[in-house]
Every structure is written in structure tokens, then in C-alpha cells.
Design an enzyme around this catalytic site. Structure first.
Site, PDB file in Angstrom:
ATOM      1  N   TYR A 167       0.541  -1.165  -0.073  1.00  0.00           N
ATOM      2  CA  TYR A 167       0.265  -0.474   0.252  1.00  0.00           C
ATOM      3  C   TYR A 167       0.850   1.391   0.567  1.00  0.00           C
ATOM      4  O   TYR A 167       1.285   1.109   0.999  1.00  0.00           O
ATOM      5  CB  TYR A 167      -0.862  -0.022   1.090  1.00  0.00           C
ATOM      6  N   ASP A 218      -0.901  -7.190   5.828  1.00  0.00           N
ATOM      7  CA  ASP A 218      -2.150  -6.586   5.558  1.00  0.00           C
ATOM      8  C   ASP A 218      -3.324  -7.484   4.759  1.00  0.00           C
ATOM      9  O   ASP A 218      -2.726  -7.690   3.371  1.00  0.00           O
ATOM     10  CB  ASP A 218      -1.940  -5.236   4.985  1.00  0.00           C
ATOM     11  N   LYS A 221     -12.002  -0.708   4.841  1.00  0.00           N
ATOM     12  CA  LYS A 221     -12.207  -0.977   3.231  1.00  0.00           C
ATOM     13  C   LYS A 221     -13.544  -2.146   4.048  1.00  0.00           C
ATOM     14  O   LYS A 221     -14.822  -1.565   4.083  1.00  0.00           O
ATOM     15  CB  LYS A 221     -11.118  -2.011   3.427  1.00  0.00           C
TER      16      LYS A 221
END
Ligand SMILES: *Cc1c(COP(=O)(O)O)cnc(C)c1O
Length: 388
Positions: free
Chosen positions: A112, A183, A208
Site C-alpha cells: 500500500y 495487511d 474497507k
């Protein structure tokens, strides 16, 4: 699972906290309070001496936040979990709990972007070095790990969706004595439960799929009691990225529909990815579900993927003609979203802005929401028709 429950019995895991609610409310009440008062002096001093565990101040412990943490720990098959104000707060607090100056981290490539920037700024200034390796190359990971304190994973990776054998990578980290973290925002615990594959700590951007309604920014870390205690000792109280009771309450609401939402995202996104792959004007579709088989431990796919148009497609016209797919960052909610790669590549100066995260200029990232597969496919077809 620590309590012997069926790890895929999501219904009972999600509703495990329903017993004991005030007035038998079907939705648990929110403890929307910053502090908790004491009955008397003895009550107060017992808490300060640690003889009694009870909420004192919401930055330390709040029952609504704790309820979310316990639900998430169960869903991930972990002993404990700790909520945070954002996914980035969860990532920074987890990583900072295990490194000191001179240490090295091994990370899979294409993590990310803001995690990459954290590593390249604050951690760099702390003299912590990060080595990036293609997570699909297990020999390269094995060569990079000796001496590393932390192994940081994300699978599939952001944008380009490189998917890894998470259990095999976790075993390599264990062999070399590195704390492994992943993650897991993309798959959610419904499709991937990294603790059960041998990973030490699981991190989520709860903004999310865990929230699922695009109304919360939050994060969480799950793992053993011992490792979560490391986070609770310093990074959580002193960096102060606590999860708010109201956001925790929204997350508890979101988790109730996680299995249903994930199945719907999976089915719609796979159908659309396959249809895009069959088009002449599409060069490549980056979706882990299009490979012959998913990596071990990944039991399904979510709604986020990217694809690359062939040369000559007017991506601006494509983006502007879409009606259901909105131009917007983030993902994981009910709504469908697109992000054109050429826009991201022009993001104004960021630390390490030369880094492209593997993003192709003709790529588009899609989040396939819950509006209905055929309506979404028509929307894409009509936008493609004006763009070619
Ligand atoms: C959004 C995201 C994050 C950061 O989470 P925030 O809640 O926005 O801080 C981390 N990892 C991935 C994969 C993400 O998509």
C-alpha cells in the site's frame, strides 16, 4: 481458533457477543464516553495498582471498542486484537512496536503506497532499512530475511494484485526469527485467515470491507496476546491512534453482513474481470481469481482489481462516461469505484514520488460494488464504446 469453534462458522462468531446486551437490545449500545468514574477511593486505587481491569479512559479501554476487537480476533482466529483510528495507524503502530535504529525490515514489493511512504520517511529517519522483494519469489525472500526483525506482507498487493503463498512466506519468517505481519484488508477474514497460516500479526484497514459502508476510517491489528501486549504497552497509548466508540459501533454493524457482502463482491468482480479479459481492447486483467488456482490459504476473491487497456483507448472519456462507477479512492463499500492509473502517476510530489508501485499508465483500478453485475457491466460497456 483458540476456543475450538468452527473457524468458518461466521454466523456464530459474528453473533457471539449478542448475549448480555442491555435490555436485550438486538444492537449493542454505544459507550460514547471519554471517561469512566470510580465508586470510591479504594475502587480508584485498585484500578491504578492494576488489581482490577476496568475502563478508566477511552484512549485506554472502551467497552464498545473492546467488543469490536473481540469480534475481529475471533474472525481472524487470533487470541487478541487492538482497534486503531485508521489502517495507517494500525500499520505504523504494529511496525514501530518491533523495530529500533539499525534494524531491517523485509517487505513484499507493491505494498500500500502510504505504508511504503511510512517506511521511506519516518522509519528511514529512525535508521530502519526496508528491503523490498517480489513476494512470489520465495527463494529471494529466504535470501533477504536473515537478520531482519520484521517481515511485512500484503497479499494480494495493492493495484497489481500479486498474490503470495502466505503460509510458506510466514514459515520462512519464522525460520529466520522475524516477526511476520500482513495487511489482510483485500481478502478480509472471510477469504483469508493469516493467523491460521502461521502469520504473527494481521493488520486491516477497517475502512474497507470490515466497515463495508464507506462511513468509517479505522484500523485493527490481531495476533497472540503476547504480541498484541507489545502494541498495547507503548505504541497504542503513546502514539494515541485509538479507535472511537462510534466508529467501533459502525464496524460491529458492518461485520454482521461481511460474509454476504464478500460473496456478492466476489461473484460480480469475477464475472466482470472475465468479460474484460475477453475484450480485444484489454491488454491484461490483474485479478488473482483469473489464475488456474488461488494461492494456498486464499479461499476466495474480493471486489478490487485492475486491468490495462491497449494503446489508443481514451481513458478520460471512459472515466467520464461511467455512471455507476464513480471516480474515487478507497474501496470496500457498497459502491463501485474507478481510479485511472495515469491520474495516480501524476500525484503531486510525495516522498519517493519516482516510485510507481507497479502501476501502468494505461491501467484502471476497479472496485466492483453491490449495484448488480449486469447493470455494472452495461455501464462499463457503454463507457468503453465512447472511448475506443
Ligand atoms: C486503505 C488501505 C490502507 C490504509 O488504511 P486507512 O484506513 O486509509 O488508514 C492500508 N492498506 C490497504 C491495502 C489499503 O487499501
Amino acid at each position: 481458533m483458540t476456543d475450538g469453534a468452527d473457524p468458518f462458522d461466521f454466523a456464530s462468531l459474528i453473533t457471539a457477543h449478542d448475549a448480555g446486551n442491555y435490555a436485550d437490545a438486538v444492537v449493542p449500545p454505544i459507550f460514547q464516553t471519554s471517561l469512566f468514574t470510580f465508586a470510591d477511593y479504594d475502587d480508584m486505587i485498585a484500578s491504578y495498582r492494576g488489581e482490577k481491569v476496568r475502563p478508566i479512559y477511552t484512549r485506554g479501554l472502551n467497552p464498545t471498542v473492546r467488543m469490536f476487537e473481540e469480534m475481529l480476533a475471533r474472525l481472524e482466529g487470533a487470541e487478541d486484537a487492538l482497534g486503531f483510528a485508521s489502517g495507517m495507524s494500525a500499520i505504523s503502530s504494529a511496525v514501530l512496536s518491533f523495530v529500533e535504529p539499525g534494524d531491517r525490515i523485509v517487505a513484499v514489493r507493491h505494498v500500500y503506497p502510504d505504508a511504503f511512504r511510512l517506511f521511506g520517511t519516518i522509519l528511514k529517519r529512525m535508521k530502519v532499512e526496508v528491503t523490498y522483494v517480489d513476494g512470489r519469489d520465495e527463494e529471494a525472500i529466504d535470501r533477504a530475511l536473515p537478520g531482519a526483525k520484521v517481515f511485512y506482507m500484503e497479499s494480494p498487493t495493492s493495484w497489481v494484485m500479486e498474490a503470495h503463498d502466505v503460509g510458506a512466506l510466514a514459515a520462512l519468517a519464522r525460520k529466520h526469527g522475524a516477526v511476520s505481519m500482513i495487511d489482510n484488508s483485500w481478502a478480509s477474514p472471510f477469504f483469508q485467515r493469516p493467523i491460521t497460516l502461521g502469520v504473527d500479526l494481521v493488520i486491516h484497514s477497517a475502512s474497507k470491507y470490515l466497515g463495508g459502508h464507506s462511513d468509517v476510517v479505522a484500523g485493527v491489528v490481531a495476533g497472540s496476546k503476547e504480541l498484541i501486549a507489545r502494541l498495547k504497552a507503548e505504541a497504542y497509548p503513546y502514539l494515541g491512534g485509538k479507535l472511537s466508540p462510534f466508529d467501533a459501533w459502525l464496524l460491529i454493524r458492518g461485520l454482521r453482513t461481511l460474509p454476504l457482502r464478500m460473496k456478492a463482491h466476489e461473484a460480480a468482480a469475477l464475472t466482470i474481470a472475465r468479460r474484460l479479459q475477453a475484450l480485444d481492447i484489454v491488454e491484461q486483467v490483474c485479478h488473482p481469481g483469473l489464475a488456474n488456482q488461488l494461492p494456498p490459504g486464499l479461499n476466495g476473491t474480493s471486489g478490487l482489481f485492475s486491468f490495462i487497456f491497449r494503446e489508443g483507448v481514451d481513458i478520460r472519456a471512459f472515466a467520464d462516461h461511467l455512471k455507476l462507477f464513480k471516480l474515487g479512492v478507497s474501496w470496500g463499500g457498497h459502491e463501485s469505484l474507478i481510479v485511472p492509473g495515469e491520474v495516480v502517476l501524476q500525484q503531486k510530489a510525495q516522498p519517493n514520488s519516482a516510485h510507481t508501485f507497479g502501476i501502468h499508465a494505461r491501467s484502471v483500478r476497479l472496485h466492483v460494488g453491490l449495484e448488480g453485475t449486469e447493470a455494472l457491466w452495461s455501464d462499463l460497456q457503454e463507457a468503453i464504446a465512447v472511448a475506443i
